[in-house]
Scaffold this motif. Structure first.
Motif, PDB file in Angstrom:
ATOM      1  N   SER A  55      26.721  47.837  19.559  1.00  5.90           N
ATOM      2  CA  SER A  55      28.108  47.581  19.961  1.00  5.90           C
ATOM      3  C   SER A  55      28.352  47.902  21.430  1.00  5.90           C
ATOM      4  N   ASN A  56      27.446  48.630  22.058  1.00  9.30           N
ATOM      5  CA  ASN A  56      27.590  48.959  23.480  1.00  9.30           C
ATOM      6  C   ASN A  56      27.136  47.750  24.302  1.00  9.30           C
ATOM      7  N   ASP A  57      28.056  46.792  24.459  1.00 12.16           N
ATOM      8  CA  ASP A  57      27.745  45.500  25.059  1.00 12.16           C
ATOM      9  C   ASP A  57      26.943  45.642  26.346  1.00 12.16           C
ATOM     10  N   ARG A  58      25.898  44.835  26.451  1.00 11.01           N
ATOM     11  CA  ARG A  58      25.110  44.789  27.678  1.00 11.01           C
ATOM     12  C   ARG A  58      25.725  43.835  28.691  1.00 11.01           C
ATOM     13  N   SER A  59      26.495  42.881  28.208  1.00 15.52           N
ATOM     14  CA  SER A  59      27.114  41.895  29.090  1.00 15.52           C
ATOM     15  C   SER A  59      28.314  42.509  29.805  1.00 15.52           C
ATOM     16  N   PHE A  60      28.895  41.739  30.711  1.00 13.52           N
ATOM     17  CA  PHE A  60      30.005  42.228  31.519  1.00 13.52           C
ATOM     18  C   PHE A  60      31.240  42.519  30.668  1.00 13.52           C
ATOM     19  N   ALA A  61      31.620  41.570  29.834  1.00 13.29           N
ATOM     20  CA  ALA A  61      32.883  41.675  29.098  1.00 13.29           C
ATOM     21  C   ALA A  61      32.730  42.475  27.812  1.00 13.29           C
ATOM     22  N   SER A  99      49.347  42.741  22.529  1.00 18.47           N
ATOM     23  CA  SER A  99      48.174  43.325  23.183  1.00 18.47           C
ATOM     24  C   SER A  99      46.936  42.468  22.960  1.00 18.47           C
ATOM     25  N   LEU A 100      46.863  41.809  21.816  1.00 15.62           N
ATOM     26  CA  LEU A 100      45.765  40.873  21.599  1.00 15.62           C
ATOM     27  C   LEU A 100      45.862  39.707  22.577  1.00 15.62           C
ATOM     28  N   ALA A 101      47.082  39.236  22.837  1.00 14.13           N
ATOM     29  CA  ALA A 101      47.274  38.175  23.833  1.00 14.13           C
ATOM     30  C   ALA A 101      46.797  38.629  25.206  1.00 14.13           C
ATOM     31  N   LYS A 102      47.079  39.885  25.556  1.00 13.67           N
ATOM     32  CA  LYS A 102      46.622  40.416  26.853  1.00 13.67           C
ATOM     33  C   LYS A 102      45.094  40.455  26.908  1.00 13.67           C
ATOM     34  N   GLU A 103      44.465  40.814  25.807  1.00 12.09           N
ATOM     35  CA  GLU A 103      43.010  40.841  25.767  1.00 12.09           C
ATOM     36  C   GLU A 103      42.437  39.433  25.904  1.00 12.09           C
ATOM     37  N   GLY A 104      43.055  38.452  25.222  1.00  9.53           N
ATOM     38  CA  GLY A 104      42.596  37.081  25.359  1.00  9.53           C
ATOM     39  C   GLY A 104      42.677  36.591  26.792  1.00  9.53           C
ATOM     40  N   ALA A 105      43.779  36.905  27.466  1.00  4.25           N
ATOM     41  CA  ALA A 105      43.942  36.496  28.860  1.00  4.25           C
ATOM     42  C   ALA A 105      42.927  37.190  29.763  1.00  4.25           C
ATOM     43  N   LEU A 106      42.687  38.478  29.518  1.00  2.00           N
ATOM     44  CA  LEU A 106      41.725  39.204  30.345  1.00  2.00           C
ATOM     45  C   LEU A 106      40.325  38.623  30.199  1.00  2.00           C
ATOM     46  N   LYS A 107      39.933  38.242  28.973  1.00  2.00           N
ATOM     47  CA  LYS A 107      38.598  37.679  28.777  1.00  2.00           C
ATOM     48  C   LYS A 107      38.416  36.411  29.617  1.00  2.00           C
ATOM     49  N   VAL A 108      39.445  35.561  29.654  1.00  6.16           N
ATOM     50  CA  VAL A 108      39.356  34.331  30.442  1.00  6.16           C
ATOM     51  C   VAL A 108      39.243  34.658  31.924  1.00  6.16           C
ATOM     52  N   LEU A 109      40.063  35.569  32.409  1.00  8.30           N
ATOM     53  CA  LEU A 109      40.009  35.951  33.818  1.00  8.30           C
ATOM     54  C   LEU A 109      38.638  36.512  34.186  1.00  8.30           C
ATOM     55  N   GLU A 110      38.106  37.382  33.332  1.00 10.71           N
ATOM     56  CA  GLU A 110      36.818  38.010  33.615  1.00 10.71           C
ATOM     57  C   GLU A 110      35.684  36.986  33.638  1.00 10.71           C
ATOM     58  N   LEU A 111      35.562  36.218  32.565  1.00 15.30           N
ATOM     59  CA  LEU A 111      34.388  35.368  32.419  1.00 15.30           C
ATOM     60  C   LEU A 111      34.425  34.128  33.307  1.00 15.30           C
ATOM     61  N   THR A 112      35.624  33.716  33.748  1.00 16.23           N
ATOM     62  CA  THR A 112      35.692  32.592  34.695  1.00 16.23           C
ATOM     63  C   THR A 112      35.834  33.093  36.127  1.00 16.23           C
ATOM     64  N   ALA A 113      35.677  34.399  36.334  1.00 18.72           N
ATOM     65  CA  ALA A 113      35.810  35.007  37.670  1.00 18.72           C
ATOM     66  C   ALA A 113      37.124  34.617  38.333  1.00 18.72           C
ATOM     67  N   GLY A 114      38.175  34.510  37.513  1.00 15.74           N
ATOM     68  CA  GLY A 114      39.500  34.213  38.040  1.00 15.74           C
ATOM     69  C   GLY A 114      39.768  32.745  38.304  1.00 15.74           C
ATOM     70  N   ASP A 115      38.819  31.861  38.002  1.00 16.49           N
ATOM     71  CA  ASP A 115      39.045  30.436  38.258  1.00 16.49           C
ATOM     72  C   ASP A 115      40.106  29.849  37.333  1.00 16.49           C
ATOM     73  N   ILE A 116      40.220  30.383  36.126  1.00 19.24           N
ATOM     74  CA  ILE A 116      41.292  29.987  35.214  1.00 19.24           C
ATOM     75  C   ILE A 116      42.384  31.049  35.290  1.00 19.24           C
ATOM     76  N   VAL A 117      43.593  30.626  35.611  1.00 17.63           N
ATOM     77  CA  VAL A 117      44.732  31.542  35.632  1.00 17.63           C
ATOM     78  C   VAL A 117      45.150  31.798  34.183  1.00 17.63           C
ATOM     79  N   ALA A 118      45.162  33.049  33.770  1.00 12.77           N
ATOM     80  CA  ALA A 118      45.491  33.401  32.397  1.00 12.77           C
ATOM     81  C   ALA A 118      46.695  34.335  32.382  1.00 12.77           C
ATOM     82  N   TYR A 119      47.600  34.086  31.450  1.00 15.70           N
ATOM     83  CA  TYR A 119      48.839  34.866  31.360  1.00 15.70           C
ATOM     84  C   TYR A 119      49.078  35.232  29.905  1.00 15.70           C
TER      85      TYR A 119
END
Length: 374
Positions: free
Chosen positions: A160-166, A227-247
Motif C-alpha cells: 500500500s506504500n505507493d511507489r508512484s507519485f500519486a 472531500s472525495l471530489a477534492k481528491e479526484g481533482a487533485l489526482k487530475v492536477l498531479e498526474l497531468t502536471a497541471g495541464d488539465i484544470v481541475a476544480y
C-alpha cells in the motif's frame, strides 16, 4: 484482460501507477485493525473525547471524507484539520485543551508537517493520544510513535506504500482502516467485489473520455463526498502536471460563483451520496449540468439506482446500497483515479513521475518547521 499493464503503458511510465490502482480491492481484503482495539476502546468510551483527523494533501482529504461520517456514527465531535493548517496556526486549531485523539494519516510518515503536527498537539494539549495510520513502518512518524504508550501505529498492508507519485492504494487503505478501527462493520468482501466491478466496467469509458480533448474537469460531491471530489481533482492536477484544470466543490456550493468554470471543454463528474436527503441535491446538480453541458459531458457515480438520473452517463456501483458514504467512496474513487491516469497518458505524461525535473515531489521538501512557545 481489461486493466492489465501493456508494454506501451510501461514504457510511458505508467507501470507503478496502474498496478497500484488495480491492486486496491485485493489490499482492502488484507486491511486488519484489531491491533488498535485495546488502545481505542477506553478512549472512545470517554464522552468528552475530541477526535481530530489530520494529514497533508490526499491524506488531509482522507480526514475530510471521514469526519462527518464518523461524527454521525460515533455521536461525538470529529474535526478534520490538515497538518498544513495545524502546523501554521496551532493556537487557532488547538485552542481548546480537551481530551483529544489525534489521528494522523501518512503514506510515508516523512513529510515535515506530519511529525510537527503531533509534536504541537503534545505541546498544546494536556491529554492527547495518537493513532498513526501509515503505510511505512520505517517512516519518521511510525518510528517516533511506535514505542509510546499514548500512541498506536496502525500499519497498512504490504504494497500500500505507493511507489508512484500519486497516492492511490495508500489513500483507500488508510480510509478503510480508520473507519474499521473507529466504527467497524465495513463489508470488506462486498466492497472489494464492488471495486473490482468498477475497474472492469469503467476501463473502456475512462480511456475514451481521455481522447476527447477536455481541458477542464469539475468534481462535485456533498457531505463526506465533497472531500472525495477534492481528491479526484487533485489526482487530475498531479498526474497531468497541471495541464488539465481541475476544480472541486459541493453540489450546492458550485452554483454560488464557481459554476463560471464551465465551458465547452469541461467534463463534469458528480458523486452521489447514498443518504436519501443528501442525494436529492446531488441529483439536482447532475441534472442541471446535463442541461448546460449535455448529457455526454457529465458522468455521475452512484451506488443506488435512480429513476431521475436513468442510465445514460451514470456509473452505478452495485452491491453497496445502504452503506455509509465513507465506505461507498472507496470504489467511487477508483473511477477518479482511472480518469486521472488516462488523461495523463493521453497528454503524453509519465504518471509514475509527472514532474521529472522535480518541481513537485512525492514527499514534500523545503518546509521549515519553526519552534513555538506555548
Amino acid at each position: 484482460m481489461s486493466g492489465t499493464i501493456g508494454a506501451e503503458q510501461a514504457s510511458a511510465g505508467a507501470d507503478a501507477t496502474q498496478r497500484e490502482i488495480w491492486q486496491q480491492p485485493r489490499l482492502w481484503r488484507e486491511v486488519e485493525t484489531s491491533s488498535a482495539d485495546a488502545f481505542l476502546a477506553p478512549l472512545l468510551a470517554r464522552p468528552d473525547l475530541r477526535i481530530v483527523l489530520t494529514g497533508a494533501g490526499t491524506s488531509a482529504f482522507a480526514g475530510g471524507l471521514l469526519a462527518p461520517e464518523l461524527a454521525r456514527h460515533l455521536h461525538r465531535r470529529v474535526d478534520a484539520i490538515a497538518t498544513t493548517d495545524l502546523v501554521s496556526n496551532p493556537a487557532g486549531y488547538l485552542a481548546e485543551d480537551v481530551p483529544t485523539l489525534l489521528v494522523s494519516f501518512a503514506r510515508s510518515g516523512d513529510s515535515p508537517e506530519s511529525a510537527a503536527a503531533t509534536e504541537l498537539a503534545d505541546q498544546y494539549l494536556t491529554d492527547v493520544h495518537h493513532l498513526v495510520v501509515t503505510c511505512n513502518a520505517d517512516g519518521l512518524l511510525a518510528r517516533e510513535h511506535g514505542p509510546r504508550a499514548s500512541s498506536h501505529v496502525l500499519l497498512m498492508p504490504a504494497g500500500s506504500n505507493d511507489r508512484s507519485f500519486a497516492m492511490t492504494s495508500s489513500y483507500t487503505c488508510m480510509v478503510l482502516a480508520a473507519w474499521s478501527a473507529l466504527v467497524g462493520g465495513a463489508p470488506m468482501e462486498t466492497l472489494a467485489l464492488a471495486g473490482e466491478g468498477v475497474l472492469e466496467a469503467r476501463d473502456a469509458d475512462t480511456r475514451e473520455l481521455a481522447t476527447r480533448g477536455y481541458q477542464r474537469i469539475v468534481y462535485l460531491g456533498s457531505g463526506a463526498l465533497q472531500s472525495l471530489a477534492k481528491e479526484g481533482a487533485l489526482k487530475v492536477l498531479e498526474l497531468t502536471a497541471g495541464d488539465i484544470v481541475a476544480y472541486a466543490d459541493s453540489a450546492l456550493g458550485f452554483r454560488h460563483g464557481p459554476k463560471a468554470v464551465l465551458d465547452s471543454k469541461t467534463l463534469a463528474v458528480v458523486f452521489v451520496s447514498d443518504d436519501p436527503y443528501t442525494r436529492r441535491y446531488d441529483e439536482d446538480i447532475a441534472l442541471e449540468l446535463r442541461a448546460s453541458l449535455g448529457v455526454d459531458h457529465v458522468r455521475v457515480v452512484a451506488g443506488r439506482r435512480s429513476e431521475r438520473l436513468g442510465d445514460e452517463g451514470v456509473w452505478y456501483v452495485d452491491g453497496l446500497d445502504g452503506v455509509p458514504d465513507a465506505v461507498l467512496s472507496l470504489p467511487f474513487v477508483l473511477a477518479a483515479q482511472m480518469l486521472a491516469l488516462r488523461f495523463s497518458l493521453a497528454l503524453g505524461h509519465t504518471p509514475d513521475n509527472p514532474f521529472p525535473s522535480g518541481e513537485v515531489n512525492r514527499v514534500v521538501r523545503g518546509v521549515t518547521i519553526y519552534p513555538v512557545s506555548v
